[in-house]
Design an enzyme around this catalytic site. Structure first.
Site, PDB file in Angstrom:
ATOM      1  N   HIS A 100       9.373   9.424   6.553  1.00 19.96           N
ATOM      2  CA  HIS A 100       9.396   8.576   5.352  1.00 19.96           C
ATOM      3  C   HIS A 100      10.790   8.015   5.106  1.00 19.96           C
ATOM      4  O   HIS A 100      10.942   6.814   4.824  1.00 19.96           O
ATOM      5  CB  HIS A 100       8.946   9.386   4.134  1.00 19.96           C
ATOM      6  CG  HIS A 100       9.073   8.642   2.832  1.00 19.96           C
ATOM      7  ND1 HIS A 100       8.089   7.803   2.361  1.00 19.96           N
ATOM      8  CD2 HIS A 100      10.084   8.596   1.922  1.00 19.96           C
ATOM      9  CE1 HIS A 100       8.486   7.275   1.210  1.00 19.96           C
ATOM     10  NE2 HIS A 100       9.695   7.737   0.921  1.00 19.96           N
ATOM     11  N   GLU A 101      11.807   8.867   5.207  1.00 17.88           N
ATOM     12  CA  GLU A 101      13.175   8.398   4.976  1.00 17.88           C
ATOM     13  C   GLU A 101      13.609   7.393   6.038  1.00 17.88           C
ATOM     14  O   GLU A 101      14.313   6.427   5.740  1.00 17.88           O
ATOM     15  CB  GLU A 101      14.145   9.582   4.929  1.00 17.88           C
ATOM     16  CG  GLU A 101      13.884  10.566   3.792  1.00 17.88           C
ATOM     17  CD  GLU A 101      13.761   9.899   2.435  1.00 17.88           C
ATOM     18  OE1 GLU A 101      14.413   8.863   2.204  1.00 17.88           O
ATOM     19  OE2 GLU A 101      13.012  10.413   1.586  1.00 17.88           O
ATOM     20  N   HIS A 104      12.521   3.931   5.226  1.00 13.29           N
ATOM     21  CA  HIS A 104      13.448   3.142   4.409  1.00 13.29           C
ATOM     22  C   HIS A 104      14.514   2.477   5.279  1.00 13.29           C
ATOM     23  O   HIS A 104      14.900   1.330   5.032  1.00 13.29           O
ATOM     24  CB  HIS A 104      14.113   4.034   3.363  1.00 13.29           C
ATOM     25  CG  HIS A 104      13.206   4.433   2.238  1.00 13.29           C
ATOM     26  ND1 HIS A 104      12.513   3.519   1.471  1.00 13.29           N
ATOM     27  CD2 HIS A 104      12.880   5.667   1.744  1.00 13.29           C
ATOM     28  CE1 HIS A 104      11.812   4.156   0.553  1.00 13.29           C
ATOM     29  NE2 HIS A 104      12.006   5.461   0.710  1.00 13.29           N
TER      30      HIS A 104
END
Length: 231
Positions: A100-101, A104
């Protein structure tokens, strides 16, 4: 007085939603952090692998010094900072959070439109979050006088903060979507593990939904207080 009590009703609802969301994400993390993946790749290895596969070479994966669920991507320092548990462990939760990170990081690398819009609002939102409470506290004391306009300014500033929270939602959803696509396309998890990662990310998304809902309800609360004092 009806507006007044309705306003506090919104605060209670927002607090309940926040507690439910936080409880759900923590219970989901606790569950999936205990299930090791068949690939045995740590969160750090997963993050680095996805970055490499997406041609991102200027972002480093580092271990955060903060606590549980402090994972984040810093576009200024060009780092994906993972909490110690996520960085070192090879659980389903670690894979989901790390991916998920990195999602970004991919957003920034590809010039995702939502990031550009939120960045435009970020500066004003930071200022608004610091000043809105001051304007509201002063304004509410003199809401029926000329100084009462400060209360209106405080509400406008709070609206900017709320807008930022709302703009954050699609960005978080998109990062999770990118994470799941990378996990699936690269075969980083088997099907049963993938469903767990999806559940984990959906739980995390609820915290952002709750935060946005809370911000909206808080804004509505002060609008109702304003209306009740001036009726």
């Amino acid at each position: 007085m009806g507006y007044y009590y309705m306003g506090y009703g919104f605060v209670i609802i927002a607090a309940i939603l926040s507690m439910i969301a936080q409880s759900y994400v923590k219970s989901s993390y606790n569950k999936f952090s205990r299930i090791a993946t068949s690939k045995g790749m740590s969160g750090a290895q997963i993050a680095q692998y996805i970055l490499t596969r997406n041609g991102i070479t200027d972002v480093q994966v580092v271990e955060s010094r903060n606590g549980l669920l402090s994972d984040h991507f810093d576009p200024n320092k060009k780092i994906v900072a993972l909490s110690p548990e996520v960085f070192r462990n090879s659980s389903i939760a670690s894979v989901a959070v790390a991916a998920h990170e990195v999602g970004h990081a991919i957003q920034y690398d590809t010039g995702y439109f939502g990031i550009k819009i939120r960045t435009m609002v970020l500066g004003p939102a930071i200022v608004a979050s610091k000043l809105s409470g001051i304007f509201i506290m002063i304004g509410i004391l003199f809401i029926n006088s000329t100084v009462g306009i400060m209360f209106d300014i405080g509400i406008i500033l709070l609206g900017v903060v709320t807008l930022f929270q709302i703009l954050t939602l699609p960005i978080e959803f998109d990062a999770s979507s990118r994470a799941l696509k990378n996990i699936q396309s690269e075969g980083l998890l088997v099907s049963s593990e993938y469903s767990g990662a999806k559940t984990m990310l959906q739980a995390a998304a609820l915290t952002y939904v709750a935060a946005a809902a809370g911000s909206i309800m808080n804004l509505m609360r002060f609008i109702m207080i304003r209306n009740s004092r001036r009726d």
